[in-house]
Design a protein around this motif. Structure first.
Motif, mmCIF file in Angstrom:
data_model
loop_
_atom_site.group_PDB
_atom_site.id
_atom_site.type_symbol
_atom_site.label_atom_id
_atom_site.label_comp_id
_atom_site.label_asym_id
_atom_site.label_seq_id
_atom_site.Cartn_x
_atom_site.Cartn_y
_atom_site.Cartn_z
ATOM 1 N N ARG A 125 7.264 -28.556 0.415
ATOM 2 C CA ARG A 125 6.290 -29.152 -0.497
ATOM 3 C C ARG A 125 5.669 -30.434 0.030
ATOM 4 O O ARG A 125 4.851 -31.045 -0.647
ATOM 5 N N THR A 126 6.022 -30.844 1.229
ATOM 6 C CA THR A 126 5.415 -32.045 1.802
ATOM 7 C C THR A 126 4.025 -31.710 2.340
ATOM 8 O O THR A 126 3.714 -30.552 2.623
ATOM 9 N N ARG A 127 3.222 -32.740 2.481
ATOM 10 C CA ARG A 127 1.858 -32.541 2.968
ATOM 11 C C ARG A 127 1.850 -31.905 4.357
ATOM 12 O O ARG A 127 1.059 -31.001 4.635
ATOM 13 N N GLY A 128 2.740 -32.362 5.236
ATOM 14 C CA GLY A 128 2.792 -31.815 6.594
ATOM 15 C C GLY A 128 3.126 -30.340 6.621
ATOM 16 O O GLY A 128 2.524 -29.565 7.361
ATOM 17 N N ARG A 129 4.079 -29.932 5.817
ATOM 18 C CA ARG A 129 4.463 -28.513 5.773
ATOM 19 C C ARG A 129 3.374 -27.674 5.125
ATOM 20 O O ARG A 129 3.114 -26.551 5.541
ATOM 21 N N ARG A 130 2.749 -28.218 4.071
ATOM 22 C CA ARG A 130 1.638 -27.478 3.446
ATOM 23 C C ARG A 130 0.509 -27.294 4.446
ATOM 24 O O ARG A 130 -0.103 -26.229 4.526
ATOM 25 N N ARG A 131 0.223 -28.330 5.226
ATOM 26 C CA ARG A 131 -0.838 -28.218 6.223
ATOM 27 C C ARG A 131 -0.484 -27.203 7.297
ATOM 28 O O ARG A 131 -1.356 -26.474 7.786
ATOM 29 N N ALA A 132 0.786 -27.130 7.666
ATOM 30 C CA ALA A 132 1.220 -26.122 8.641
ATOM 31 C C ALA A 132 0.996 -24.716 8.080
ATOM 32 O O ALA A 132 0.567 -23.814 8.808
ATOM 33 N N LEU A 133 1.270 -24.531 6.796
ATOM 34 C CA LEU A 133 1.021 -23.232 6.170
ATOM 35 C C LEU A 133 -0.469 -22.915 6.132
ATOM 36 O O LEU A 133 -0.872 -21.767 6.363
ATOM 37 N N VAL A 134 -1.301 -23.916 5.858
ATOM 38 C CA VAL A 134 -2.751 -23.711 5.853
ATOM 39 C C VAL A 134 -3.215 -23.270 7.243
ATOM 40 O O VAL A 134 -3.984 -22.310 7.374
ATOM 41 N N VAL A 135 -2.731 -23.943 8.275
ATOM 42 C CA VAL A 135 -3.105 -23.577 9.646
ATOM 43 C C VAL A 135 -2.647 -22.156 9.960
ATOM 44 O O VAL A 135 -3.391 -21.372 10.567
ATOM 45 N N ILE A 152 3.100 -20.936 -3.559
ATOM 46 C CA ILE A 152 4.274 -21.465 -4.248
ATOM 47 C C ILE A 152 4.337 -22.981 -4.130
ATOM 48 O O ILE A 152 4.509 -23.682 -5.131
ATOM 49 N N VAL A 153 4.187 -23.501 -2.917
ATOM 50 C CA VAL A 153 4.357 -24.949 -2.722
ATOM 51 C C VAL A 153 3.182 -25.763 -3.238
ATOM 52 O O VAL A 153 3.321 -26.963 -3.467
ATOM 53 N N SER A 154 2.032 -25.135 -3.446
ATOM 54 C CA SER A 154 0.873 -25.867 -3.982
ATOM 55 C C SER A 154 0.687 -25.625 -5.471
ATOM 56 O O SER A 154 -0.340 -25.993 -6.039
ATOM 57 N N HIS A 155 1.670 -24.999 -6.108
ATOM 58 C CA HIS A 155 1.672 -24.757 -7.558
ATOM 59 C C HIS A 155 0.516 -23.884 -8.025
ATOM 60 O O HIS A 155 0.154 -23.936 -9.199
ATOM 61 N N ALA A 156 -0.097 -23.124 -7.150
ATOM 62 C CA ALA A 156 -1.207 -22.223 -7.485
ATOM 63 C C ALA A 156 -2.251 -22.925 -8.348
ATOM 64 O O ALA A 156 -2.808 -22.353 -9.279
ATOM 65 N N GLN A 157 -2.521 -24.174 -8.022
ATOM 66 C CA GLN A 157 -3.462 -24.985 -8.805
ATOM 67 C C GLN A 157 -4.867 -24.406 -8.772
ATOM 68 O O GLN A 157 -5.633 -24.582 -9.716
ATOM 69 N N ASP A 158 -5.226 -23.694 -7.712
ATOM 70 C CA ASP A 158 -6.569 -23.129 -7.607
ATOM 71 C C ASP A 158 -6.828 -22.056 -8.648
ATOM 72 O O ASP A 158 -7.968 -21.758 -8.962
ATOM 73 N N ALA A 186 -4.195 -27.597 -1.062
ATOM 74 C CA ALA A 186 -2.908 -27.828 -0.400
ATOM 75 C C ALA A 186 -3.049 -28.848 0.723
ATOM 76 O O ALA A 186 -2.163 -29.672 0.938
ATOM 77 N N TRP A 187 -4.168 -28.813 1.430
ATOM 78 C CA TRP A 187 -4.399 -29.733 2.546
ATOM 79 C C TRP A 187 -4.605 -31.155 2.036
ATOM 80 O O TRP A 187 -4.105 -32.108 2.631
#
Length: 182
Positions: A37-47, A90-96, A172-173
């Motif tokens: 759930r950290t920004r770095g891990r979320r960004r890795a998932l986005v990439v 999951i980690v971005s809480h499906a906010q979109d 997420a980014w």
């Protein structure tokens, strides 16, 4: 609920159902993947999602040039895309995709901006593969119809997924790390 506040129209009842379902799902997923759930891990998932979708698009391009073996990469990119996309949601809480009633004003504004960008991405990216599908049959009638349809379909799928996933990836980014509890 009193009779005066009960949803009366079909749309209101559906929206109330969506809110109830989203809150239940949010409660289920809250404790999942805490280390991601950290920004770095979320960004890795986005990439990872972007790389998988790019690989899917490139698969379509390679198939358009007659490289049948490249179709195997479509399956491989799906094997990367599906779990990374699921984890990102999951980690971005499906906010979109959250119902408006579950968001505050700032979250709502961010979501609407991300959705607008996602629509622009979808419209922009889909032009090239759609033009390929339309013009390949008209300009090259002797081209293999199966290859043309498969390649165009894979490219369109990749661009539609990219545009559809863009709001979640943007949120997420750009969302900061959650506040530590305590």
């Amino acid at each position: 609920m009193t009779a005066a506040t009960e949803p009366s129209t079909l749309l209101e009842r559906y929206q109330a159902y969506r809110v109830k379902r989203w809150l239940a799902r949010e409660k289920q997923l809250t404790g999942m993947l805490p280390g991601w759930r950290t920004r770095g891990r979320r960004r890795a998932l986005v990439v990872t999602v972007v790389v998988a979708l790019t690989a899917l698009f490139v698969t379509g391009v390679l198939c358009a040039f007659g490289l049948e073996w490249a179709a195997l990469f479509a399956g491989l990119s799906a094997l990367v895309f599906l779990p990374s996309w699921t984890m990102l949601r999951i980690v971005s809480h499906a906010q979109d995709d959250a119902p408006a009633e579950t968001l505050d004003e700032l979250e709502m504004a961010q979501r609407e901006t991300a959705r607008s960008i996602g629509l622009t991405i979808t419209q922009t990216l889909c032009v090239l593969p759609v033009v390929y599908v339309i013009w390949s049959g008209a300009l090259f009638p002797e081209a293999d119809a199966f290859r043309t349809a498969y390649a165009g379909g894979v490219m369109i799928l990749a661009t539609l997924l990219a545009g559809g996933c863009a709001p979640a990836m943007i949120l997420a980014w750009s969302t900061p790390d959650p506040e530590p509890e305590g």
